[in-house]
Design a protein around this motif. Structure first.
Motif, PDB file in Angstrom:
ATOM      1  N   ASP A 114       0.822  -1.219   0.000  1.00  0.00           N
ATOM      2  CA  ASP A 114       0.000   0.000   0.000  1.00  0.00           C
ATOM      3  C   ASP A 114       0.851   1.263   0.000  1.00  0.00           C
ATOM      4  O   ASP A 114       0.401   2.319  -0.450  1.00  0.00           O
ATOM      5  CB  ASP A 114      -0.931   0.009   1.223  1.00  0.00           C
ATOM      6  CG  ASP A 114      -2.092  -0.966   1.068  1.00  0.00           C
ATOM      7  OD1 ASP A 114      -2.562  -1.139  -0.069  1.00  0.00           O
ATOM      8  OD2 ASP A 114      -2.522  -1.546   2.081  1.00  0.00           O
ATOM      9  N   GLY A 117       3.855   0.378  -3.484  1.00  0.00           N
ATOM     10  CA  GLY A 117       3.306  -0.030  -4.776  1.00  0.00           C
ATOM     11  C   GLY A 117       3.145  -1.529  -4.866  1.00  0.00           C
ATOM     12  O   GLY A 117       3.886  -2.308  -4.243  1.00  0.00           O
ATOM     13  N   ARG A 118       2.172  -1.956  -5.664  1.00  0.00           N
ATOM     14  CA  ARG A 118       1.875  -3.380  -5.798  1.00  0.00           C
ATOM     15  C   ARG A 118       2.995  -4.119  -6.529  1.00  0.00           C
ATOM     16  O   ARG A 118       3.391  -5.217  -6.169  1.00  0.00           O
ATOM     17  CB  ARG A 118       0.579  -3.565  -6.592  1.00  0.00           C
ATOM     18  CG  ARG A 118      -0.739  -3.246  -5.894  1.00  0.00           C
ATOM     19  CD  ARG A 118      -0.874  -1.889  -5.309  1.00  0.00           C
ATOM     20  NE  ARG A 118      -2.256  -1.545  -5.004  1.00  0.00           N
ATOM     21  CZ  ARG A 118      -2.664  -1.038  -3.855  1.00  0.00           C
ATOM     22  NH1 ARG A 118      -1.796  -0.804  -2.895  1.00  0.00           N
ATOM     23  NH2 ARG A 118      -3.925  -0.731  -3.668  1.00  0.00           N
ATOM     24  N   GLU A 177      -7.539  -4.022  -9.623  1.00  0.00           N
ATOM     25  CA  GLU A 177      -7.339  -2.600  -9.876  1.00  0.00           C
ATOM     26  C   GLU A 177      -7.035  -2.303 -11.351  1.00  0.00           C
ATOM     27  O   GLU A 177      -7.172  -1.171 -11.787  1.00  0.00           O
ATOM     28  CB  GLU A 177      -6.221  -2.057  -8.984  1.00  0.00           C
ATOM     29  CG  GLU A 177      -6.622  -2.026  -7.520  1.00  0.00           C
ATOM     30  CD  GLU A 177      -5.578  -1.437  -6.603  1.00  0.00           C
ATOM     31  OE1 GLU A 177      -5.893  -1.201  -5.426  1.00  0.00           O
ATOM     32  OE2 GLU A 177      -4.432  -1.199  -7.061  1.00  0.00           O
ATOM     33  N   GLU A 246       2.536   0.211 -12.643  1.00  0.00           N
ATOM     34  CA  GLU A 246       1.677   0.174 -11.462  1.00  0.00           C
ATOM     35  C   GLU A 246       0.203   0.210 -11.882  1.00  0.00           C
ATOM     36  O   GLU A 246      -0.131   0.641 -12.984  1.00  0.00           O
ATOM     37  CB  GLU A 246       1.978   1.354 -10.542  1.00  0.00           C
ATOM     38  CG  GLU A 246       2.886   1.022  -9.390  1.00  0.00           C
ATOM     39  CD  GLU A 246       2.376  -0.089  -8.493  1.00  0.00           C
ATOM     40  OE1 GLU A 246       1.183  -0.433  -8.556  1.00  0.00           O
ATOM     41  OE2 GLU A 246       3.174  -0.636  -7.737  1.00  0.00           O
ATOM     42  N   PHE A 250      -3.615   2.666  -8.004  1.00  0.00           N
ATOM     43  CA  PHE A 250      -2.521   3.076  -7.122  1.00  0.00           C
ATOM     44  C   PHE A 250      -1.868   4.341  -7.652  1.00  0.00           C
ATOM     45  O   PHE A 250      -1.466   5.222  -6.871  1.00  0.00           O
ATOM     46  CB  PHE A 250      -1.483   1.962  -6.989  1.00  0.00           C
ATOM     47  CG  PHE A 250      -0.401   2.277  -5.986  1.00  0.00           C
ATOM     48  CD1 PHE A 250      -0.648   2.137  -4.631  1.00  0.00           C
ATOM     49  CD2 PHE A 250       0.840   2.737  -6.391  1.00  0.00           C
ATOM     50  CE1 PHE A 250       0.337   2.451  -3.696  1.00  0.00           C
ATOM     51  CE2 PHE A 250       1.821   3.048  -5.469  1.00  0.00           C
ATOM     52  CZ  PHE A 250       1.572   2.896  -4.115  1.00  0.00           C
ATOM     53  N   THR A 407      -9.048   1.493  -1.474  1.00  0.00           N
ATOM     54  CA  THR A 407      -7.776   1.415  -2.206  1.00  0.00           C
ATOM     55  C   THR A 407      -6.562   1.647  -1.314  1.00  0.00           C
ATOM     56  O   THR A 407      -5.550   0.948  -1.446  1.00  0.00           O
ATOM     57  CB  THR A 407      -7.777   2.453  -3.345  1.00  0.00           C
ATOM     58  OG1 THR A 407      -8.888   2.171  -4.209  1.00  0.00           O
ATOM     59  CG2 THR A 407      -6.499   2.377  -4.154  1.00  0.00           C
ATOM     60  N   ASP A 408      -6.631   2.634  -0.407  1.00  0.00           N
ATOM     61  CA  ASP A 408      -5.432   3.004   0.347  1.00  0.00           C
ATOM     62  C   ASP A 408      -4.966   1.924   1.312  1.00  0.00           C
ATOM     63  O   ASP A 408      -3.808   1.932   1.741  1.00  0.00           O
ATOM     64  CB  ASP A 408      -5.643   4.339   1.079  1.00  0.00           C
ATOM     65  CG  ASP A 408      -6.780   4.273   2.088  1.00  0.00           C
ATOM     66  OD1 ASP A 408      -7.710   3.469   1.896  1.00  0.00           O
ATOM     67  OD2 ASP A 408      -6.735   5.039   3.073  1.00  0.00           O
TER      68      ASP A 408
END
Length: 498
Positions: A114, A117-118, A177, A246, A250, A407-408
């Motif tokens: 988070d 980055g993923r 996402e 990303e 994000f 999302t966060d």
């Protein structure tokens, strides 16, 4: 102070006296979407993201499938004892060790995903997972180094479990996402296609090696081959993941954070308190996630990991016999799982999940009675009854679970909830079922265990909100074409009054 005093909008008299003011307040609280607020997905990028995430998931389940399918052999290699049941329990206890440490991995990698980055975290988990699996293939046997053999096995299983703690939450978040809202179930189903592909790859390789080498050669050295294959697979997965961008959600989150004047303070705060924030603010969704994942994982591990051992150890079939039937069932599930994804996009996540849960609740006992009768037709029919119930969950969970969280904190919350549940209920399933059968003497204990899990799942599905075809919480709407985005903006414009 009354509710009316706290919220002027709750006072009908005030609304009648100042209608324009209240309309302005409402618009400021729920501003209209602009075209720039809507993400138009790039299908080629979505497909690249799906491939990279699914391959990592396939590798995870390839690793765990190998261990499950070689449980009897590994018991002989690492846990010498005069009692076959003790060896099997020791092997499954080591299998469960990886799951006990998974929540720690989820608590480390999830919030990291988070913040950083993923993509970066998913690349890191891929490296660690490949190292852990490859290293198991190099461990000397108990006969060679004695006590240190099981110690090293437990250590590298723990490394596997720690890295896997950040894998499913990140991979499912990544696909969710990237995918357009209307097709999130379809694209998400490829993640579990990877699960089945990993199991099929592991089962096929173990079956082929056992048939080719025989039990003695497998116990001497053949068991190492499937673990060593994980090294090259890990490098391929790492390459695919490093080529990705990303996720749009994000990137939007980072862009919004950059516009905040105290961005540095914000990052410092989330770094220190992200886990506390998850448990404090997201606990209702966490409880729901744990219940859903618990029901799903017990039934998943019972069928896809434990069943070959059940057929060989409890019912006396050869190891190859049980694996071949399971491979056949899993190939059939692979053929239909993306169609299940389309179904939950069209009809909703809840109806499809409920079908799977009710299937296990009412079909587990008849299925195990059929399996207990023996013979390929009866065993195959029983396993198909369980498999068709399971595929309803496999094809839906990867779209339903990320939608539980904003999302966060999505990566962190999903990693924590998923891995806590998997640790408690998933990885312990073979160990618990083996112990229950030994304690009660009944070969129907797996059915009763699955029925109990399904009952919890039915309650959890009834409590969840429907999220099909809706934007993820905290993310902008995602559509497939600019025309679709324009229609969405236009739909907010009121019709003119004459």
């Amino acid at each position: 102070m009354s509710a009316t005093d706290r919220d002027p909008a709750a006072d009908p008299e005030a609304q009648r006296r100042h209608p324009r003011l209240f309309r302005a307040v409402t618009r400021s609280r729920r501003p209209k979407l602009r075209r720039t607020d809507i993400t138009v997905t790039d299908e080629a990028a979505v497909k690249r993201a799906v491939r990279a995430a699914s391959l990592g998931n396939a590798m995870e389940w390839f690793d765990f499938g190998i261990y499950a399918y070689l449980a009897v052999t590994l018991g002989h290699v690492f846990f010498p004892s005069g009692n076959d049941t003790v060896q099997l329990l020791s092997s499954f206890a080591t299998f469960a060790v990886a799951f006990l440490i998974r929540p720690l991995g989820g608590m480390v990698f999830g919030p990291m995903g988070d913040r950083l980055g993923r993509k970066k975290v998913l690349a890191l988990t891929m490296i660690l997972m490949a190292i852990g699996t490859f290293a198991i293939g190099l461990i000397p046997s108990y006969a060679s180094i004695g006590f240190w053999a099981p110690v090293l096995l437990v250590f590298f299983r723990m490394l596997q479990g720690f890295s896997t703690g950040g894998e499913y939450g990140g991979a499912s978040t990544f696909i969710a996402e990237y995918a357009p809202d209307r097709r999130r179930g379809y694209f998400g189903s490829f993640l579990e296609f990877g699960t089945l592909a990993g199991y099929v790859g592991a089962a096929s390789l173990v079956t082929a090696l056992t048939a080719w080498l025989g039990s003695d050669a497998m116990e001497a050295w053949g068991w190492r081959v499937p673990f060593l294959v994980a090294g090259p697979l890990g490098l391929v997965g790492l390459y695919l993941r490093m080529r990705l961008d990303e996720t749009p959600a994000f990137q939007k989150l980072e862009s919004d954070a950059a516009n905040v004047s105290d961005a540095a303070d914000r990052v410092e705060t989330t770094t220190k308190g992200d886990l506390a924030k998850i448990f404090r603010q997201q606990w209702p969704a966490l409880v729901l996630c744990i219940a859903l994942v618990g029901a799903y994982n017990i039934t998943d591990y019972m069928l896809l990991s434990y069943m070959p051992t059940y057929l060989s150890d409890e019912l006396g079939y050869s190891e190859t016999h049980g694996l071949l039937i399971l491979v056949l069932v899993m190939v059939l599930l692979m053929a239909i799982i993306t169609q299940v994804g389309r179904l939950n996009d069209r009809f909703g996540r809840k109806p499809v999940l409920m079908t799977g849960m009710l299937g296990f609740l009412f079909l587990s006992l008849p299925a195990f009675l059929l399996i207990g009768q023996g013979g390929i037709p009866a065993i195959t029919t029983g396993m198909l009854m369980l498999g068709l119930s399971l595929v309803c969950m496999l094809g839906t969970m990867s779209a339903a679970l990320p939608a539980l969280f904003p999302t966060d904190v999505r990566y962190g919350s999903l990693s924590v909830g998923y891995n806590l549940s998997t640790s408690l209920f998933g990885g312990t399933t073979p160990l618990v079922i083996t112990a229950l059968i030994g304690w009660t003497g009944s070969n129907l204990m797996p059915a009763y265990y699955a029925m109990g899990a399904a009952l919890v799942g039915v309650i959890a599905v009834a409590c969840m909100k429907e999220t099909a075809q809706q934007p993820l919480e905290g993310s902008p709407p995602a559509v497939e074409t600019p025309e679709e985005a324009a229609e969405m903006v236009l739909a907010q414009t009121p019709e003119p009054k004459f």
